[in-house]
Design a protein around this motif. Sequence first.
Motif, PDB file in Angstrom:
ATOM      1  N   ILE A  28      -8.311  -7.112   7.440  1.00  0.00           N
ATOM      2  CA  ILE A  28      -9.686  -6.624   7.380  1.00  0.00           C
ATOM      3  C   ILE A  28      -9.793  -5.613   6.246  1.00  0.00           C
ATOM      4  CG2 ILE A  28     -11.388  -5.224   8.622  1.00  0.00           C
ATOM      5  CD1 ILE A  28     -10.506  -6.598  11.182  1.00  0.00           C
ATOM      6  N   ALA A  29     -10.826  -5.778   5.432  1.00  0.00           N
ATOM      7  CA  ALA A  29     -10.979  -4.931   4.243  1.00  0.00           C
ATOM      8  C   ALA A  29     -11.329  -3.503   4.639  1.00  0.00           C
ATOM      9  CB  ALA A  29     -12.057  -5.511   3.336  1.00  0.00           C
ATOM     10  N   VAL A  30     -10.927  -2.562   3.786  1.00  0.00           N
ATOM     11  CA  VAL A  30     -11.207  -1.151   4.027  1.00  0.00           C
ATOM     12  C   VAL A  30     -12.462  -0.734   3.274  1.00  0.00           C
ATOM     13  CG1 VAL A  30      -9.789  -0.357   2.075  1.00  0.00           C
ATOM     14  CG2 VAL A  30     -10.201   1.169   4.002  1.00  0.00           C
ATOM     15  N   ILE A  31     -13.199   0.202   3.833  1.00  0.00           N
ATOM     16  CA  ILE A  31     -14.346   0.804   3.155  1.00  0.00           C
ATOM     17  C   ILE A  31     -13.779   1.900   2.245  1.00  0.00           C
ATOM     18  CG2 ILE A  31     -16.507   2.074   3.444  1.00  0.00           C
ATOM     19  CD1 ILE A  31     -16.744   0.767   6.214  1.00  0.00           C
ATOM     20  N   LYS A  32     -13.759   1.650   0.942  1.00  0.00           N
ATOM     21  CA  LYS A  32     -13.081   2.553   0.005  1.00  0.00           C
ATOM     22  C   LYS A  32     -13.716   3.938  -0.033  1.00  0.00           C
ATOM     23  CE  LYS A  32     -11.337  -1.157  -2.950  1.00  0.00           C
ATOM     24  NZ  LYS A  32     -11.323  -1.731  -4.333  1.00  0.00           N
ATOM     25  N   ASP A  33     -15.018   4.010   0.177  1.00  0.00           N
ATOM     26  CA  ASP A  33     -15.683   5.316   0.113  1.00  0.00           C
ATOM     27  C   ASP A  33     -15.246   6.261   1.227  1.00  0.00           C
ATOM     28  OD1 ASP A  33     -17.038   4.497  -2.111  1.00  0.00           O
ATOM     29  OD2 ASP A  33     -18.912   4.055  -1.076  1.00  0.00           O
ATOM     30  N   SER A  34     -14.581   5.729   2.230  1.00  0.00           N
ATOM     31  CA  SER A  34     -14.148   6.574   3.356  1.00  0.00           C
ATOM     32  C   SER A  34     -12.790   7.215   3.118  1.00  0.00           C
ATOM     33  CB  SER A  34     -14.081   5.744   4.644  1.00  0.00           C
ATOM     34  OG  SER A  34     -13.038   4.767   4.566  1.00  0.00           O
ATOM     35  N   GLU A  35     -12.209   6.985   1.956  1.00  0.00           N
ATOM     36  CA  GLU A  35     -10.864   7.501   1.677  1.00  0.00           C
ATOM     37  C   GLU A  35     -10.830   9.021   1.768  1.00  0.00           C
ATOM     38  OE1 GLU A  35      -7.325   7.159  -1.702  1.00  0.00           O
ATOM     39  OE2 GLU A  35      -9.293   6.237  -2.035  1.00  0.00           O
ATOM     40  N   ASP A  36      -9.769   9.532   2.375  1.00  0.00           N
ATOM     41  CA  ASP A  36      -9.601  10.973   2.552  1.00  0.00           C
ATOM     42  C   ASP A  36      -8.119  11.302   2.473  1.00  0.00           C
ATOM     43  OD1 ASP A  36     -10.184  13.593   2.999  1.00  0.00           O
ATOM     44  OD2 ASP A  36     -11.176  13.308   4.918  1.00  0.00           O
ATOM     45  N   ALA A  37      -7.785  12.569   2.592  1.00  0.00           N
ATOM     46  CA  ALA A  37      -6.386  12.993   2.579  1.00  0.00           C
ATOM     47  C   ALA A  37      -5.687  12.486   3.843  1.00  0.00           C
ATOM     48  CB  ALA A  37      -6.304  14.517   2.506  1.00  0.00           C
ATOM     49  N   ALA A  56      -7.030  11.137  16.037  1.00  0.00           N
ATOM     50  CA  ALA A  56      -7.611  10.706  14.767  1.00  0.00           C
ATOM     51  C   ALA A  56      -8.426   9.442  15.046  1.00  0.00           C
ATOM     52  CB  ALA A  56      -6.541  10.434  13.727  1.00  0.00           C
ATOM     53  N   TYR A  57      -9.347   9.145  14.121  1.00  0.00           N
ATOM     54  CA  TYR A  57     -10.293   8.054  14.362  1.00  0.00           C
ATOM     55  C   TYR A  57     -10.448   7.182  13.124  1.00  0.00           C
ATOM     56  CZ  TYR A  57     -11.554  11.510  17.914  1.00  0.00           C
ATOM     57  OH  TYR A  57     -11.508  12.447  18.926  1.00  0.00           O
ATOM     58  N   ALA A  58     -10.815   5.940  13.378  1.00  0.00           N
ATOM     59  CA  ALA A  58     -11.222   5.022  12.318  1.00  0.00           C
ATOM     60  C   ALA A  58     -12.331   4.156  12.893  1.00  0.00           C
ATOM     61  CB  ALA A  58     -10.055   4.161  11.848  1.00  0.00           C
ATOM     62  N   ALA A  59     -13.373   3.934  12.112  1.00  0.00           N
ATOM     63  CA  ALA A  59     -14.493   3.106  12.564  1.00  0.00           C
ATOM     64  C   ALA A  59     -14.271   1.676  12.104  1.00  0.00           C
ATOM     65  CB  ALA A  59     -15.805   3.656  12.012  1.00  0.00           C
ATOM     66  N   LEU A  60     -14.625   0.721  12.973  1.00  0.00           N
ATOM     67  CA  LEU A  60     -14.406  -0.695  12.689  1.00  0.00           C
ATOM     68  C   LEU A  60     -15.703  -1.475  12.871  1.00  0.00           C
ATOM     69  CD1 LEU A  60     -12.643  -3.231  12.227  1.00  0.00           C
ATOM     70  CD2 LEU A  60     -12.033  -3.133  14.663  1.00  0.00           C
ATOM     71  N   GLY A  85     -16.932 -10.489   7.183  1.00  0.00           N
ATOM     72  CA  GLY A  85     -17.591  -9.249   6.775  1.00  0.00           C
ATOM     73  C   GLY A  85     -17.055  -8.019   7.498  1.00  0.00           C
ATOM     74  N   ALA A  86     -15.994  -8.184   8.272  1.00  0.00           N
ATOM     75  CA  ALA A  86     -15.419  -7.052   9.013  1.00  0.00           C
ATOM     76  C   ALA A  86     -14.879  -6.002   8.038  1.00  0.00           C
ATOM     77  CB  ALA A  86     -14.306  -7.544   9.938  1.00  0.00           C
ATOM     78  N   ARG A  87     -15.043  -4.732   8.423  1.00  0.00           N
ATOM     79  CA  ARG A  87     -14.609  -3.616   7.588  1.00  0.00           C
ATOM     80  C   ARG A  87     -14.049  -2.504   8.477  1.00  0.00           C
ATOM     81  NH1 ARG A  87     -15.247  -7.082   4.547  1.00  0.00           N
ATOM     82  NH2 ARG A  87     -16.425  -7.169   2.576  1.00  0.00           N
ATOM     83  N   VAL A  88     -13.146  -1.710   7.919  1.00  0.00           N
ATOM     84  CA  VAL A  88     -12.561  -0.587   8.648  1.00  0.00           C
ATOM     85  C   VAL A  88     -12.515   0.621   7.716  1.00  0.00           C
ATOM     86  CG1 VAL A  88     -10.149  -1.087   8.018  1.00  0.00           C
ATOM     87  CG2 VAL A  88     -10.663   0.104  10.174  1.00  0.00           C
ATOM     88  N   THR A  89     -12.572   1.828   8.305  1.00  0.00           N
ATOM     89  CA  THR A  89     -12.512   3.055   7.506  1.00  0.00           C
ATOM     90  C   THR A  89     -11.097   3.618   7.489  1.00  0.00           C
ATOM     91  OG1 THR A  89     -12.940   4.600   9.330  1.00  0.00           O
ATOM     92  CG2 THR A  89     -14.868   3.624   8.228  1.00  0.00           C
ATOM     93  N   HIS A  90     -10.902   4.596   6.624  1.00  0.00           N
ATOM     94  CA  HIS A  90      -9.656   5.359   6.631  1.00  0.00           C
ATOM     95  C   HIS A  90      -9.605   6.229   7.890  1.00  0.00           C
ATOM     96  CE1 HIS A  90      -7.947   4.832   2.491  1.00  0.00           C
ATOM     97  NE2 HIS A  90      -9.145   4.303   2.316  1.00  0.00           N
TER      98      HIS A  90
END
Length: 216
Positions: free
Chosen positions: A128-137, A147-151, A196-201
């Motif tokens: 599943i592709a990552v949402i690049k704008d959600s990148e963080d440290a 910790a959390y990640a949205a899917l 179209g599935a996506r996941v965040t950092h």
Amino acid sequence: MTRGNKVLGKAAAVAVLGALLLASTACEASGADGSARSTPADRPSATSSPKAGQTASATPREASGNTGGDGKSGEACAEGGLAFSATNQDEQGKSIRHLLLTVTNTGSTKCHLYQYPYLKFANARSPIAVIKDSEDAPVTLAPGEKAYAALLASGGRMDTYDTDTIPLSLQGPTPGSEMSDPVDIDLPGQVPFDDGARVTHWTTASGLALRFIMSS
């Protein structure tokens, strides 16, 4: 001998005696190899305490410990010391599309979470592709912290795949580097996934993670 000659003779004798004394002192101050002896205060001590502003160190490994890609003290989280869950973020009665993945550090030491959840179904061509704008440290989790990640499960595309579990792997500091075997996470019911599935950092703020998917 005249009085003047006697005075000169005594002066010469004193000069010779002084030279002999100086030579004797130089011999005592030198070792057999010709190097100057050091006093106990000059010798370095193996048990000396560090001076103010310095810290004593053992071997490099003991002094620095394990570090993550960000240089902080700690090590990568292992699946054996974590608990995972997935919760539905959609209204009851609607198809499940928005999910919040939660990971809890159940171990006794802090650890690092890198990148994002690596989610790849057994027969899928790619994860599943990552949402690049959600990148963080990288996230540092102390014992008991979360910790959390949205899917986002589906983006309205074709090739829907319905499932009630999803395999999740942890990554290392380098994107795409799997650090663990997949862990099957129970989903809150049958969830339709598509291309179209996506996941965040990973992040420590659930609201921040969900912000990236709730408008989709």
